[in-house]
Write a protein that holds these residues in place. Structure first.
Motif, PDB file in Angstrom:
ATOM      1  N   PRO A   1      -5.097  -7.775  -6.969  1.00 36.36           N
ATOM      2  CA  PRO A   1      -5.564  -6.580  -7.670  1.00 36.36           C
ATOM      3  C   PRO A   1      -4.516  -6.073  -8.661  1.00 36.36           C
ATOM      4  CG  PRO A   1      -5.947  -6.390  -5.305  1.00 36.36           C
ATOM      5  CD  PRO A   1      -5.095  -7.604  -5.508  1.00 36.36           C
ATOM      6  N   GLU A   2      -4.992  -5.390  -9.692  1.00 32.58           N
ATOM      7  CA  GLU A   2      -4.089  -4.928 -10.750  1.00 32.58           C
ATOM      8  C   GLU A   2      -2.982  -4.040 -10.212  1.00 32.58           C
ATOM      9  OE1 GLU A   2      -6.064  -3.125 -14.024  1.00 32.58           O
ATOM     10  OE2 GLU A   2      -7.306  -4.883 -14.476  1.00 32.58           O
ATOM     11  N   TRP A   3      -3.312  -3.171  -9.244  1.00 31.10           N
ATOM     12  CA  TRP A   3      -2.293  -2.238  -8.753  1.00 31.10           C
ATOM     13  C   TRP A   3      -1.178  -2.982  -8.017  1.00 31.10           C
ATOM     14  CZ3 TRP A   3      -1.215  -1.688  -3.557  1.00 31.10           C
ATOM     15  CH2 TRP A   3      -2.184  -2.115  -2.647  1.00 31.10           C
ATOM     16  N   LYS A   4      -1.539  -4.063  -7.318  1.00 29.62           N
ATOM     17  CA  LYS A   4      -0.513  -4.866  -6.645  1.00 29.62           C
ATOM     18  C   LYS A   4       0.338  -5.610  -7.673  1.00 29.62           C
ATOM     19  CE  LYS A   4      -2.743  -5.727  -2.169  1.00 29.62           C
ATOM     20  NZ  LYS A   4      -3.181  -6.775  -1.213  1.00 29.62           N
ATOM     21  N   GLN A   5      -0.325  -6.150  -8.674  1.00 30.44           N
ATOM     22  CA  GLN A   5       0.391  -6.866  -9.722  1.00 30.44           C
ATOM     23  C   GLN A   5       1.392  -5.954 -10.413  1.00 30.44           C
ATOM     24  OE1 GLN A   5       0.129 -10.250 -10.542  1.00 30.44           O
ATOM     25  NE2 GLN A   5       1.915  -9.781 -11.813  1.00 30.44           N
ATOM     26  N   ALA A   6       0.978  -4.710 -10.676  1.00 29.75           N
ATOM     27  CA  ALA A   6       1.865  -3.753 -11.344  1.00 29.75           C
ATOM     28  C   ALA A   6       3.090  -3.447 -10.488  1.00 29.75           C
ATOM     29  CB  ALA A   6       1.095  -2.467 -11.651  1.00 29.75           C
ATOM     30  N   LEU A   7       2.907  -3.346  -9.170  1.00 31.78           N
ATOM     31  CA  LEU A   7       4.045  -3.097  -8.279  1.00 31.78           C
ATOM     32  C   LEU A   7       5.019  -4.275  -8.285  1.00 31.78           C
ATOM     33  CD1 LEU A   7       2.326  -1.482  -5.157  1.00 31.78           C
ATOM     34  CD2 LEU A   7       3.822  -0.337  -6.799  1.00 31.78           C
ATOM     35  N   LEU A   8       4.482  -5.484  -8.266  1.00 32.23           N
ATOM     36  CA  LEU A   8       5.343  -6.678  -8.247  1.00 32.23           C
ATOM     37  C   LEU A   8       6.138  -6.805  -9.538  1.00 32.23           C
ATOM     38  CD1 LEU A   8       3.043  -9.344  -6.543  1.00 32.23           C
ATOM     39  CD2 LEU A   8       4.826  -7.930  -5.513  1.00 32.23           C
TER      40      LEU A   8
ATOM     41  N   VAL B   1       9.582  -3.971  -2.402  1.00 30.67           N
ATOM     42  CA  VAL B   1       8.259  -4.237  -1.834  1.00 30.67           C
ATOM     43  C   VAL B   1       8.280  -5.571  -1.093  1.00 30.67           C
ATOM     44  CG1 VAL B   1       7.038  -2.880  -3.557  1.00 30.67           C
ATOM     45  CG2 VAL B   1       7.423  -5.312  -3.984  1.00 30.67           C
ATOM     46  N   TYR B   2       7.569  -5.594   0.028  1.00 34.22           N
ATOM     47  CA  TYR B   2       7.492  -6.816   0.823  1.00 34.22           C
ATOM     48  C   TYR B   2       6.399  -7.729   0.270  1.00 34.22           C
ATOM     49  CZ  TYR B   2       6.779 -10.065   4.648  1.00 34.22           C
ATOM     50  OH  TYR B   2       6.649 -11.216   5.390  1.00 34.22           O
TER      51      TYR B   2
ATOM     52  N   GLU C   1       0.824  -1.208   0.000  1.00 29.33           N
ATOM     53  CA  GLU C   1       0.000   0.000   0.000  1.00 29.33           C
ATOM     54  C   GLU C   1       0.861   1.262   0.000  1.00 29.33           C
ATOM     55  OE1 GLU C   1      -2.448  -3.361   1.175  1.00 29.33           O
ATOM     56  OE2 GLU C   1      -0.487  -2.660   1.864  1.00 29.33           O
ATOM     57  N   THR C   2       1.859   1.287   0.860  1.00 34.84           N
ATOM     58  CA  THR C   2       2.744   2.452   0.911  1.00 34.84           C
ATOM     59  C   THR C   2       3.607   2.534  -0.339  1.00 34.84           C
ATOM     60  OG1 THR C   2       2.768   2.359   3.330  1.00 34.84           O
ATOM     61  CG2 THR C   2       4.549   3.605   2.271  1.00 34.84           C
ATOM     62  N   ALA C   3       4.007   1.390  -0.857  1.00 35.37           N
ATOM     63  CA  ALA C   3       4.771   1.375  -2.104  1.00 35.37           C
ATOM     64  C   ALA C   3       3.971   2.013  -3.233  1.00 35.37           C
ATOM     65  CB  ALA C   3       5.154  -0.052  -2.466  1.00 35.37           C
ATOM     66  N   TYR C   4       2.666   1.780  -3.243  1.00 32.48           N
ATOM     67  CA  TYR C   4       1.819   2.376  -4.284  1.00 32.48           C
ATOM     68  C   TYR C   4       1.750   3.896  -4.124  1.00 32.48           C
ATOM     69  CZ  TYR C   4      -2.069   3.084  -7.504  1.00 32.48           C
ATOM     70  OH  TYR C   4      -2.852   3.511  -8.554  1.00 32.48           O
TER      71      TYR C   4
ATOM     72  N   GLU D   1      -2.533 -14.886  -2.928  1.00 34.89           N
ATOM     73  CA  GLU D   1      -3.389 -14.127  -3.849  1.00 34.89           C
ATOM     74  C   GLU D   1      -2.880 -14.243  -5.281  1.00 34.89           C
ATOM     75  OE1 GLU D   1      -5.291 -10.094  -2.619  1.00 34.89           O
ATOM     76  OE2 GLU D   1      -3.384 -10.213  -1.562  1.00 34.89           O
ATOM     77  N   HIS D   2      -1.584 -14.117  -5.425  1.00 35.70           N
ATOM     78  CA  HIS D   2      -0.982 -14.176  -6.760  1.00 35.70           C
ATOM     79  C   HIS D   2      -1.213 -15.550  -7.391  1.00 35.70           C
ATOM     80  CE1 HIS D   2       2.256 -14.395  -9.799  1.00 35.70           C
ATOM     81  NE2 HIS D   2       2.058 -13.093  -9.907  1.00 35.70           N
ATOM     82  N   ALA D   3      -1.028 -16.603  -6.610  1.00 38.02           N
ATOM     83  CA  ALA D   3      -1.216 -17.963  -7.125  1.00 38.02           C
ATOM     84  C   ALA D   3      -2.669 -18.217  -7.511  1.00 38.02           C
ATOM     85  CB  ALA D   3      -0.751 -18.984  -6.084  1.00 38.02           C
TER      86      ALA D   3
END
Length: 467
Positions: A328-335, A312-313, A296-299, A321-323
């Motif tokens: 969510p798209e925003w998390k995927q984009a950060l990863l 990012v942790y 969240e803070t990374a975003y 969630e990933h598996a």
């Protein structure tokens, strides 16, 4: 309702920290500022165990007194069961809400408003809100009808003129407002401090407010104490005491702690203080540790800062969630964009990391090697003794043997700084609020007015009095 004079009503925040809600009406136009919620976790009905209802949110908040029963701001369908309250559809006034900054005690209730009501925030504030909305920190209720306003650019609601004036607070985009009608003018300071990164903004705000001219000063007084607590008179003094931590010193103190720490470095911050997030990113260069944010803070950092040198942790829950394909798209984009850090990485080299840990994710600590580590509590929630969660955090840290260091600074001016700003502004009428003890702030020249709820105040001929 078409008023031929200016009418002011105080709906919230007179003797509380936050929850400031004030309306100013001239003829058939009205401005309301702010629209926050009082933060009192020890006494709140919504204690984290009572489930809030999605379909009756506005009704519940009004019924419980969390937002005031103001005519003409709520949807008819939301308040149908509340007798005697006019809906926005039944009210012919032109109404706008203006928000000084993005702390919950000043904006947390704006989702209760009808989407027909425009809600004005500064450019940076809108950008921050839209970022927070993406990561799940939207206000309850409706999506507010957000409109951007700009520092020093006057806009109008009917014949009411509003000019946002930048101030220094611990959130980006913060401002005060100059509000003028043909009968007189108000300067509302919002929340401010002199010990932040931009103290020059306060001096500039004083100059600007006096240049525009005002009759009534509405001023925060968060730090004011009862005379028995403080034991002294408040004298104006703009100097910064040695014992007061300045915003620019927070990261320096973090650095000093990390230099003495042979284990994992951890920090708990409030990521609405975006400038502090930026300062922490810079610690990678001075501490030699990799800075790691929760997603969240990374975003927030990714969207609002130029500094991108962080990792990012990735928790076990995130991996699950990933598996499952539910990330969510925003998390995927950060990863996809940033380096990943997992518990095994930190445990292999604890002294190489400075890692964010929020209270809600505290159980992650059980997976980390925290021996000889340091938990730096830098204004992240829970903030203090008044919050039951605070004692729970202390209990957890003691249980796992992690030393806690308090390093932070607040967003509110000290009493002597409040008095300094007050005397520089030298108002005809002072209304102190956002305080448990507003009566402690007394002007040397002007009149002190301690208003009442359910009373109407009239501004005419550049004066204000109770109707």
């Amino acid at each position: 309702m078409n008023l031929e004079h200016t009418e002011v009503k105080f709906w919230g925040g007179l003797r509380t920290i936050g929850g400031t809600i004030i309306s100013v009406q001239y003829k058939d136009a009205r401005v309301i500022f702010d629209y926050g919620l009082i933060f009192s976790p020890a006494s709140s009905i919504f204690d984290g165990k009572i489930k809030e209802r999605n379909v009756n949110t506005v009704h519940d908040y009004v019924k419980l007194g969390l937002v005031p029963p103001i005519d003409g701001v709520y949807e008819k369908s939301d308040i149908a069961a509340l007798d005697g309250l006019l809906s926005v559809e039944e009210d012919n006034r032109e109404t706008a809400v203006i928000i000084s900054h993005l702390h919950l005690d000043h904006m947390g209730g704006m989702g209760m408003l009808s989407p027909q009501i425009p809600v004005y925030l500064t450019d940076e504030t809108v950008d921050l809100y839209e970022t927070l909305e993406t990561i799940g920190e939207k206000v309850p209720g409706h999506r507010p009808n957000l409109k951007k306003c700009h520092f020093h650019e006057t806009f109008q609601v009917g014949e009411i003129k509003i000019t946002p004036i930048p101030i220094d607070h611990d959130v980006i985009g913060a401002c005060g407002f100059h509000i003028a009608t043909p009968d007189g003018a108000i300067f509302y300071t919002g929340d401010f401090r002199l010990h932040g990164r931009h103290p020059e903004l306060i001096e500039q705000a004083i100059t600007k407010a006096k240049e525009l001219a005002f009759d009534v000063l509405i001023m925060e007084g968060t730090t004011l104490q009862d005379i028995e607590e403080s034991k002294n008179l408040i004298v104006p003094d703009a100097t910064l005491p040695d014992q007061l931590t300045k915003e620019k010193e927070v990261v320096e103190k973090m650095q000093a702690i990390l230099q003495e720490t042979t284990g994992l470095g951890l920090f708990n911050i409030y990521h609405r203080n975006v400038e502090r997030v930026q300062d922490i990113i810079a610690l990678k260069n001075t501490s030699g540790r990799k800075v790691v944010f929760e997603l969240e803070t990374a975003y927030v950092a990714d969207q609002l800062l130029d500094s991108k040198d962080f990792a990012v942790y990735v928790s076990a829950d995130t991996k699950m969630e990933h598996a499952a394909g539910t990330l969510p798209e925003w998390k995927q984009a950060l990863l996809e964009k940033y380096e990943h850090v997992e518990a095994k990485d930190m445990n292999a080299n604890p002294a190489g990391y400075f890692v964010q840990t929020t209270y809600e994710n505290s159980l992650e600590l059980l997976d980390w090697n925290v021996e000889n580590g340091a938990y730096i509590h830098a204004n992240g929630t829970p903030l203090g003794d008044y919050d039951p969660a605070y004692h729970n955090l202390l209990k957890l840290l003691k249980y796992i043997g992690l030393e806690r260091f308090v390093v932070g600074t607040g967003g509110h001016a000290m009493p002597q700084h409040l008095k300094y700003v007050l005397e520089k502004l030298d108002p005809k009428i002072l209304v102190p609020l956002h305080s448990f003890h507003p009566e402690r702030l007394v002007p040397d020249n002007g009149r002190l007015l301690l208003p009442e709820y359910n009373a109407t105040y009239i501004i005419n001929e550049h004066n204000m009095h109770k109707q």
